[in-house]
Design an enzyme around this catalytic site. Structure first.
Site, PDB file in Angstrom:
ATOM      1  N   LEU A 214       0.834  -1.190   0.000  1.00 49.29           N
ATOM      2  CA  LEU A 214       0.000   0.000   0.000  1.00 49.29           C
ATOM      3  C   LEU A 214       0.878   1.251   0.000  1.00 49.29           C
ATOM      4  CD1 LEU A 214      -2.873   1.201   0.275  1.00 49.29           C
ATOM      5  CD2 LEU A 214      -2.720   0.793   2.722  1.00 49.29           C
ATOM      6  N   PRO A 215       1.609   1.487  -1.105  1.00 51.22           N
ATOM      7  CA  PRO A 215       2.409   2.710  -1.166  1.00 51.22           C
ATOM      8  C   PRO A 215       1.485   3.926  -1.082  1.00 51.22           C
ATOM      9  CG  PRO A 215       2.580   1.474  -3.232  1.00 51.22           C
ATOM     10  CD  PRO A 215       1.703   0.705  -2.322  1.00 51.22           C
ATOM     11  N   HIS A 216       1.883   4.901  -0.285  1.00 48.98           N
ATOM     12  CA  HIS A 216       1.034   6.067  -0.084  1.00 48.98           C
ATOM     13  C   HIS A 216       1.889   7.262   0.302  1.00 48.98           C
ATOM     14  CE1 HIS A 216       1.620   4.172   3.824  1.00 48.98           C
ATOM     15  NE2 HIS A 216       1.538   5.388   4.336  1.00 48.98           N
ATOM     16  N   THR A 217       1.355   8.431   0.006  1.00 48.65           N
ATOM     17  CA  THR A 217       2.020   9.669   0.398  1.00 48.65           C
ATOM     18  C   THR A 217       1.048  10.821   0.247  1.00 48.65           C
ATOM     19  OG1 THR A 217       4.046  10.969   0.150  1.00 48.65           O
ATOM     20  CG2 THR A 217       2.968  10.253  -1.884  1.00 48.65           C
TER      21      THR A 217
END
Length: 162
Positions: A64-67
């Site tokens: 779950l890559p997030h930014t």
């Protein structure tokens, strides 16, 4: 706003071919840039900075890559399924083939955690993961994610819920 509002067939990438973490993040940044209009380099740099803190791999072949991004107005959720799993530095040491990218405007950061929580809830069931790996169309992926959500996730989540 919830995951059902953010994930559409247009934002589903099936059978992508990145061979490693770096090329995957580059692909996700490119795809995100074309959808929200933010510079690819800015998105890529933000994703790399977040991964530097620690891997966003959740285990069981999912990440779950997030930014958060400055200067964007709308959140974005992308789903990508890879042809071949890659090392994403998961705690369980399993390679990852299912990715949910979440980019959130810094100005409205309060909605980020509820949406990520919904994604995590939808991915708890091993049957849901198996079905996502077998889905043949982007529409099928969107439908599977919606079906995997608990009944209360269909309503709008308020910041007070967390």
């Amino acid at each position: 706003m919830n995951i059902s509002d953010l994930l559409s067939a247009h934002n589903v990438i099936l059978d992508a071919g990145p061979a490693n973490k770096e090329t995957l993040l580059d692909l996700l940044a490119t795809e995100a840039s074309s959808r929200i209009g933010a510079p690819k380099e800015e998105i890529l740099k933000a994703l790399q900075a977040r991964e530097h803190i620690g891997s966003t791999a959740l285990g069981k072949g999912v990440a779950l890559p997030h930014t958060e991004l400055r200067g964007t107005e709308n959140p974005l959720v992308l789903f990508a399924r890879l042809r071949k799993p890659i090392d994403f530095e998961a705690r369980d040491d399993e390679p990852v083939d299912l990715f949910f990218l979440v980019l959130w405007p810094t100005a409205t950061r309060k909605g980020l955690l509820p949406v990520m929580g919904e994604i995590c809830q939808a991915l708890r069931d091993p049957q849901s993961l198996r079905k996502l790996r077998q889905a043949e169309t982007p529409d099928a992926v969107v439908q599977l994610v919606r079906q995997a959500l608990p009944p209360n996730a269909e309503r709008e989540l308020d910041d007070d819920d967390f």
